[in-house]
Design a protein around this motif. Structure first.
Motif, PDB file in Angstrom:
ATOM      1  N   LEU A  56       2.924 -14.132  -1.762  1.00 28.77           N
ATOM      2  CA  LEU A  56       3.000 -13.550  -3.098  1.00 28.77           C
ATOM      3  C   LEU A  56       3.071 -12.028  -3.032  1.00 28.77           C
ATOM      4  O   LEU A  56       3.859 -11.396  -3.752  1.00 28.77           O
ATOM      5  CB  LEU A  56       1.787 -13.989  -3.929  1.00 28.77           C
ATOM      6  N   ALA A  57       2.246 -11.427  -2.189  1.00 29.57           N
ATOM      7  CA  ALA A  57       2.243  -9.967  -2.063  1.00 29.57           C
ATOM      8  C   ALA A  57       3.604  -9.461  -1.594  1.00 29.57           C
ATOM      9  O   ALA A  57       4.086  -8.425  -2.062  1.00 29.57           O
ATOM     10  CB  ALA A  57       1.141  -9.528  -1.103  1.00 29.57           C
ATOM     11  N   ARG A  58       4.232 -10.198  -0.696  1.00 28.19           N
ATOM     12  CA  ARG A  58       5.567  -9.813  -0.226  1.00 28.19           C
ATOM     13  C   ARG A  58       6.598  -9.849  -1.349  1.00 28.19           C
ATOM     14  O   ARG A  58       7.583  -9.112  -1.311  1.00 28.19           O
ATOM     15  CB  ARG A  58       6.017 -10.737   0.904  1.00 28.19           C
ATOM     16  N   LEU A  59       6.365 -10.696  -2.335  1.00 28.74           N
ATOM     17  CA  LEU A  59       7.272 -10.792  -3.479  1.00 28.74           C
ATOM     18  C   LEU A  59       6.944  -9.776  -4.568  1.00 28.74           C
ATOM     19  O   LEU A  59       7.586  -9.755  -5.613  1.00 28.74           O
ATOM     20  CB  LEU A  59       7.213 -12.206  -4.070  1.00 28.74           C
ATOM     21  N   GLY A  60       5.922  -8.944  -4.332  1.00 27.29           N
ATOM     22  CA  GLY A  60       5.588  -7.893  -5.273  1.00 27.29           C
ATOM     23  C   GLY A  60       4.394  -8.162  -6.156  1.00 27.29           C
ATOM     24  O   GLY A  60       4.052  -7.334  -7.001  1.00 27.29           O
ATOM     25  N   TRP A  61       3.732  -9.315  -5.956  1.00 29.21           N
ATOM     26  CA  TRP A  61       2.549  -9.621  -6.746  1.00 29.21           C
ATOM     27  C   TRP A  61       1.351  -8.815  -6.258  1.00 29.21           C
ATOM     28  O   TRP A  61       1.250  -8.493  -5.073  1.00 29.21           O
ATOM     29  CB  TRP A  61       2.206 -11.104  -6.636  1.00 29.21           C
ATOM     30  N   ARG A  62       0.437  -8.512  -7.174  1.00 23.90           N
ATOM     31  CA  ARG A  62      -0.872  -7.973  -6.834  1.00 23.90           C
ATOM     32  C   ARG A  62      -1.831  -9.162  -6.828  1.00 23.90           C
ATOM     33  O   ARG A  62      -1.985  -9.834  -7.858  1.00 23.90           O
ATOM     34  CB  ARG A  62      -1.317  -6.920  -7.852  1.00 23.90           C
ATOM     35  N   VAL A  63      -2.460  -9.435  -5.687  1.00 22.20           N
ATOM     36  CA  VAL A  63      -3.172 -10.694  -5.515  1.00 22.20           C
ATOM     37  C   VAL A  63      -4.659 -10.464  -5.258  1.00 22.20           C
ATOM     38  O   VAL A  63      -5.038  -9.691  -4.365  1.00 22.20           O
ATOM     39  CB  VAL A  63      -2.588 -11.512  -4.346  1.00 22.20           C
ATOM     40  N   THR A  64      -5.487 -11.131  -6.044  1.00 24.86           N
ATOM     41  CA  THR A  64      -6.913 -11.249  -5.762  1.00 24.86           C
ATOM     42  C   THR A  64      -7.108 -12.588  -5.060  1.00 24.86           C
ATOM     43  O   THR A  64      -6.774 -13.639  -5.624  1.00 24.86           O
ATOM     44  CB  THR A  64      -7.745 -11.203  -7.051  1.00 24.86           C
ATOM     45  N   LEU A  85       0.547  -4.730   3.475  1.00 23.60           N
ATOM     46  CA  LEU A  85       0.339  -5.279   2.140  1.00 23.60           C
ATOM     47  C   LEU A  85      -1.080  -5.050   1.627  1.00 23.60           C
ATOM     48  O   LEU A  85      -1.467  -5.623   0.609  1.00 23.60           O
ATOM     49  CB  LEU A  85       0.636  -6.784   2.142  1.00 23.60           C
ATOM     50  N   GLY A  86      -1.828  -4.215   2.320  1.00 21.81           N
ATOM     51  CA  GLY A  86      -3.219  -4.004   1.955  1.00 21.81           C
ATOM     52  C   GLY A  86      -3.408  -3.479   0.548  1.00 21.81           C
ATOM     53  O   GLY A  86      -4.426  -3.768  -0.096  1.00 21.81           O
ATOM     54  N   ASP A  87      -2.419  -2.727   0.024  1.00 24.92           N
ATOM     55  CA  ASP A  87      -2.554  -2.181  -1.327  1.00 24.92           C
ATOM     56  C   ASP A  87      -2.285  -3.223  -2.402  1.00 24.92           C
ATOM     57  O   ASP A  87      -2.579  -2.991  -3.575  1.00 24.92           O
ATOM     58  CB  ASP A  87      -1.613  -0.986  -1.515  1.00 24.92           C
ATOM     59  N   ARG A  88      -1.752  -4.386  -2.014  1.00 22.07           N
ATOM     60  CA  ARG A  88      -1.459  -5.437  -2.991  1.00 22.07           C
ATOM     61  C   ARG A  88      -2.436  -6.609  -2.907  1.00 22.07           C
ATOM     62  O   ARG A  88      -2.363  -7.520  -3.720  1.00 22.07           O
ATOM     63  CB  ARG A  88      -0.033  -5.970  -2.790  1.00 22.07           C
ATOM     64  N   VAL A  89      -3.312  -6.601  -1.925  1.00 22.38           N
ATOM     65  CA  VAL A  89      -4.205  -7.732  -1.699  1.00 22.38           C
ATOM     66  C   VAL A  89      -5.660  -7.287  -1.754  1.00 22.38           C
ATOM     67  O   VAL A  89      -6.054  -6.355  -1.050  1.00 22.38           O
ATOM     68  CB  VAL A  89      -3.925  -8.403  -0.333  1.00 22.38           C
ATOM     69  N   THR A  90      -6.432  -7.944  -2.595  1.00 23.74           N
ATOM     70  CA  THR A  90      -7.879  -7.777  -2.620  1.00 23.74           C
ATOM     71  C   THR A  90      -8.499  -9.091  -2.178  1.00 23.74           C
ATOM     72  O   THR A  90      -8.408 -10.099  -2.890  1.00 23.74           O
ATOM     73  CB  THR A  90      -8.382  -7.412  -4.025  1.00 23.74           C
TER      74      THR A  90
END
Length: 209
Positions: A56-64, A85-90
């Motif tokens: 999902l993060a690779r597709l541009g999503w911000r993921v919790t 992808l660290g900035d898109r994944v929590t």
């Protein structure tokens, strides 16, 4: 006795004894669902080592991404950083038996959210549905059969149908609409490389208001 400590130890052991995941490898049912969706905010419940999260993060999503296992979320956080992808994944350790992550989401994904420990799944999935923004999707994918490598080999285990799961959540039809409820089969690959044909129970719910 079912305790958070017991559940944490169990799932940490499950992940610690498996080879570490190597990158974005989404589950089939997620890959079927997201290609036509505009990226937004996603919540991955029971994320494990994060194949869905990273995809999902690779597709541009911000993921919790949340899981009870410290081993799993630590591995996921490290993988997200290694892929930039660290900035898109929590990634966070959360015991869904005790709490639910805050926030509003465009997609909530719950893949194989099964455990031998106490968990009110219906309450968790109800919270997930209420955490959706209008137009958002809740994707619930459950086991519909037992794989040879599953931790649960009970021959009498009942696999609730997607409609049974939806009924257990108890969502108002004027606010949430079922868009998919079926039981497709696929060839799955286990942690040790073995393959088997398995059944998925797929439920997709959209928040309409």
């Amino acid at each position: 006795m079912d305790t958070t400590t017991d559940a944490l130890a169990f799932w940490d052991d499950v992940y610690a004894t498996r080879p570490a995941a190597s990158g974005p490898r989404p589950n089939v049912r997620l890959a079927e669902t997201v290609p036509d969706l505009p990226p937004g905010d996603a919540l991955d419940l029971g994320c494990g080592e994060g194949g869905d999260t990273l995809a999902l993060a690779r597709l541009g999503w911000r993921v919790t991404a949340v899981d009870i296992s410290t081993v799993a979320v630590d591995r996921l956080a490290a993988l997200a950083r290694s892929y930039g992808l660290g900035d898109r994944v929590t990634a966070a350790r959360v015991d869904l038996h005790a709490s639910f992550p805050p926030g509003r989401f465009d997609l909530v994904s719950a893949h194989y959210l099964h455990t031998p420990y106490t968990l009110d799944r219906s309450a968790v999935l109800r919270s997930a549905a209420h955490a959706l923004r209008p137009g958002g999707l809740l994707l619930v994918v459950d086991h519909g059969s037992t794989a040879p490598w599953s931790w649960d080999q009970d021959p009498d285990h009942h696999f609730p149908s997607p409609r049974e799961v939806a009924a257990g959540i108890g969502l108002a039809p004027d606010t949430w609409r079922i868009e998919r409820a079926d039981t497709p089969r696929r060839t799955a690959t286990g942690p040790d490389g073995r393959t088997a044909e398995v059944t998925d129970h797929v439920l997709l719910i959209r928040r309409t208001a």
